[in-house]
Design an enzyme around this catalytic site. Structure first.
Site, PDB file in Angstrom:
ATOM      1  N   ARG A  39      61.815  27.350  55.383  1.00  0.00           N
ATOM      2  CA  ARG A  39      61.787  28.577  56.175  1.00  0.00           C
ATOM      3  C   ARG A  39      60.713  28.600  57.237  1.00  0.00           C
ATOM      4  O   ARG A  39      60.954  28.939  58.389  1.00  0.00           O
ATOM      5  CB  ARG A  39      61.546  29.806  55.278  1.00  0.00           C
ATOM      6  CG  ARG A  39      62.777  30.446  54.739  1.00  0.00           C
ATOM      7  CD  ARG A  39      62.453  31.090  53.421  1.00  0.00           C
ATOM      8  NE  ARG A  39      62.027  30.047  52.519  1.00  0.00           N
ATOM      9  CZ  ARG A  39      62.878  29.315  51.799  1.00  0.00           C
ATOM     10  NH1 ARG A  39      64.157  29.548  51.853  1.00  0.00           N
ATOM     11  NH2 ARG A  39      62.430  28.353  51.012  1.00  0.00           N
ATOM     12  N   THR A  40      59.497  28.280  56.831  1.00  0.00           N
ATOM     13  CA  THR A  40      58.396  28.508  57.774  1.00  0.00           C
ATOM     14  C   THR A  40      58.566  27.638  59.012  1.00  0.00           C
ATOM     15  O   THR A  40      58.513  28.122  60.142  1.00  0.00           O
ATOM     16  CB  THR A  40      57.044  28.253  57.080  1.00  0.00           C
ATOM     17  OG1 THR A  40      56.995  29.078  55.916  1.00  0.00           O
ATOM     18  CG2 THR A  40      55.891  28.611  57.988  1.00  0.00           C
ATOM     19  N   ARG A  68      50.816  23.304  58.909  1.00  0.00           N
ATOM     20  CA  ARG A  68      50.704  23.500  57.463  1.00  0.00           C
ATOM     21  C   ARG A  68      50.051  22.259  56.877  1.00  0.00           C
ATOM     22  O   ARG A  68      50.415  21.131  57.233  1.00  0.00           O
ATOM     23  CB  ARG A  68      52.076  23.715  56.842  1.00  0.00           C
ATOM     24  CG  ARG A  68      52.035  23.673  55.321  1.00  0.00           C
ATOM     25  CD  ARG A  68      53.347  24.058  54.713  1.00  0.00           C
ATOM     26  NE  ARG A  68      53.579  25.493  54.843  1.00  0.00           N
ATOM     27  CZ  ARG A  68      54.593  26.126  54.260  1.00  0.00           C
ATOM     28  NH1 ARG A  68      55.466  25.456  53.532  1.00  0.00           N
ATOM     29  NH2 ARG A  68      54.743  27.424  54.410  1.00  0.00           N
ATOM     30  N   LYS A  81      48.285   6.502  58.874  1.00  0.00           N
ATOM     31  CA  LYS A  81      47.481   5.325  59.246  1.00  0.00           C
ATOM     32  C   LYS A  81      45.994   5.604  59.070  1.00  0.00           C
ATOM     33  O   LYS A  81      45.154   4.778  59.408  1.00  0.00           O
ATOM     34  CB  LYS A  81      47.724   4.969  60.721  1.00  0.00           C
ATOM     35  CG  LYS A  81      49.131   4.598  61.076  1.00  0.00           C
ATOM     36  CD  LYS A  81      49.166   4.248  62.572  1.00  0.00           C
ATOM     37  CE  LYS A  81      50.575   4.054  63.067  1.00  0.00           C
ATOM     38  NZ  LYS A  81      50.604   4.041  64.546  1.00  0.00           N
ATOM     39  N   HIS A  92      48.216  32.297  54.359  1.00  0.00           N
ATOM     40  CA  HIS A  92      49.515  32.076  54.999  1.00  0.00           C
ATOM     41  C   HIS A  92      49.804  33.324  55.849  1.00  0.00           C
ATOM     42  O   HIS A  92      50.674  34.134  55.525  1.00  0.00           O
ATOM     43  CB  HIS A  92      50.571  31.889  53.914  1.00  0.00           C
ATOM     44  CG  HIS A  92      51.893  31.362  54.388  1.00  0.00           C
ATOM     45  ND1 HIS A  92      52.269  31.321  55.720  1.00  0.00           N
ATOM     46  CD2 HIS A  92      52.953  30.853  53.691  1.00  0.00           C
ATOM     47  CE1 HIS A  92      53.489  30.825  55.811  1.00  0.00           C
ATOM     48  NE2 HIS A  92      53.917  30.532  54.607  1.00  0.00           N
TER      49      HIS A  92
HETATM   50  C1  NCD Z   1      55.535  30.062  50.525  1.00  0.00           C
HETATM   51  C2  NCD Z   1      54.428  29.062  50.816  1.00  0.00           C
HETATM   52  O1  NCD Z   1      54.679  28.007  51.412  1.00  0.00           O
HETATM   53  O2  NCD Z   1      53.307  29.390  50.462  1.00  0.00           O
HETATM   54  N1  NCD Z   1      56.727  29.741  51.156  1.00  0.00           N
HETATM   55  C3  NCD Z   1      56.944  30.164  52.434  1.00  0.00           C
HETATM   56  O3  NCD Z   1      56.217  29.846  53.349  1.00  0.00           O
HETATM   57  N2  NCD Z   1      57.949  31.025  52.634  1.00  0.00           N
HETATM   58  C4  NCD Z   1      55.706  30.362  49.089  1.00  0.00           C
HETATM   59  C5  NCD Z   1      55.951  29.221  48.137  1.00  0.00           C
HETATM   60  O4  NCD Z   1      56.049  28.065  48.540  1.00  0.00           O
HETATM   61  O5  NCD Z   1      56.070  29.519  46.961  1.00  0.00           O
END
Ligand code: NCD
Length: 337
Positions: free
Chosen positions: A54-55, A104, A83, A132
């Site tokens: 999703r993100t 991320r 590397k 997040h």
């Molecule tokens: C979350 C995350 O990555 O922290 N997912 C997301 O970004 N929608 C929650 C999760 O992974 O449980």
């Protein structure tokens, strides 16, 4: 002005700026075609050193819907990190190609470090178990669209409150709006970190309680925020296996819940919400996914310099109520998205 700023954790945005992003996102939901050129000629880089569906895709979809373009990688093995390149050098490089970077990384603090080496805005798309903030924008927008306010609510946070970064960011953001109360539902091993209690809730005078059983709490909640037990942050598999099914929301538990409960989950879900709950009108987690894209569209637009429709000063009330005149797009009668 948000132009050129980094977003590492929710506290980087003032309440006025949060309201402005939500107002803009709500306008974008209502009239997406008005924003097709906002990022024309701009590039978003998505650097994902940790898995995501999703993100990452919602960042990319957001940029494409604003008329911009995207590049990046979805796993560290596809980058020079494999590397041995330092994060600082990767960021210095990518910031000379892109206008904004969503990143991320499994390490807490990685986004902050990246921001110290970037000439363009860094958006933290998750740094380990820490924060997040764009999930929080998603959550706030969803709550505002469904409840019409982001203050004066009782919010149940359920599951892995220790490692769940979405919970940490949401608790921090919702504590800034008056009248919010938290019910923390977790096993002892997965309780929310102490710093959230001592450095977030206590200074803000936020009321909270800690309970073990979801059945005990569900009847009092306005929002139930379910979370996945974060397997990847456990040191040993046995602990994960023992704790993974601590809470399972099913139709039977939903019978104990208020009629206007709003059930959220950042997704991915594993077992913690039975699929039979999906058809319950109180289940809002798939609507939440859609709001996430619009929240990211509004954020990217502002960080890359879009200054249209800035919130008027009277919209910066910070009361948690949606100010008169502010758009709450999807509550329009009969309109379902
Ligand atoms: C979350 C995350 O990555 O922290 N997912 C997301 O970004 N929608 C929650 C999760 O992974 O449980």
């Amino acid at each position: 002005m948000l132009k050129g700023r980094h977003l590492i954790e929710p506290g980087d945005l003032s309440i006025g700026e949060l309201d402005d992003i939500m107002n803009l996102a709500a306008r974008m939901i209502g009239e997406p075609e008005r924003y097709l050129e906002v990022c024309r000629g701009k590039i978003l880089a998505t650097l994902f050193f940790e898995p995501s569906t999703r993100t990452r895709l919602s960042f990319e979809a957001a940029m494409l819907r604003l008329g911009g373009q995207t590049l990046g990688f979805a796993e560290p093995n596809a980058s020079s990190a494999s590397k041995g390149e330092s994060l600082a050098d990767t960021i210095r490089t990518v910031s000379s190609y892109a206008d904004v970077i969503a990143m991320r990384n499994p390490k807490e603090g990685a986004a902050l470090l990246a921001s110290q080496h970037s000439d363009v805005p860094i958006i933290n798309a998750g740094d380990g178990g820490h924060h997040h903030p764009t999930q929080t924008l998603t959550d706030l927008l969803t709550i505002r669209e469904i409840k019409g306010k982001v203050g004066g609510l009782t919010i149940g946070l359920c599951g892995d409150l220790k490692f769940g970064r979405t919970v940490h960011s949401l608790a921090k953001a919702m504590s800034r709006y008056p009248g919010n109360r938290f019910v923390l539902i977790s096993p002892p091993e997965l309780e929310i970190p102490d710093y959230i209690l001592s450095r977030v809730f206590k200074p803000a005078g936020v009321r909270f309680s800690q309970v073990r059983r979801l059945e005990e709490a569900i009847g009092d909640l306005d929002i139930l925020y379910m979370t996945r037990v974060q397997k990847e942050r456990f040191f040993n598999e046995q602990d994960y296996v023992r704790l993974k099914d601590s809470y399972i929301l099913d139709s039977k538990k939903m019978e104990l819940a208020p009629e206007d409960l709003c059930v959220l989950h950042p997704l991915p879900r594993v077992n913690e919400i039975a699929t039979e709950v999906d058809s319950d009108p109180r289940a809002a987690y798939f609507r939440q996914v859609k709001y996430g894209m619009y929240a990211r569209m509004a954020l990217i637009a502002r960080l890359t310099g879009y200054a249209g429709e800035m919130a008027a000063p009277d919209l910066k009330s910070g009361s948690g109520e949606v100010p008169a005149g502010a758009p709450v797009s999807l509550r329009r009668k009969g309109k379902k998205k």
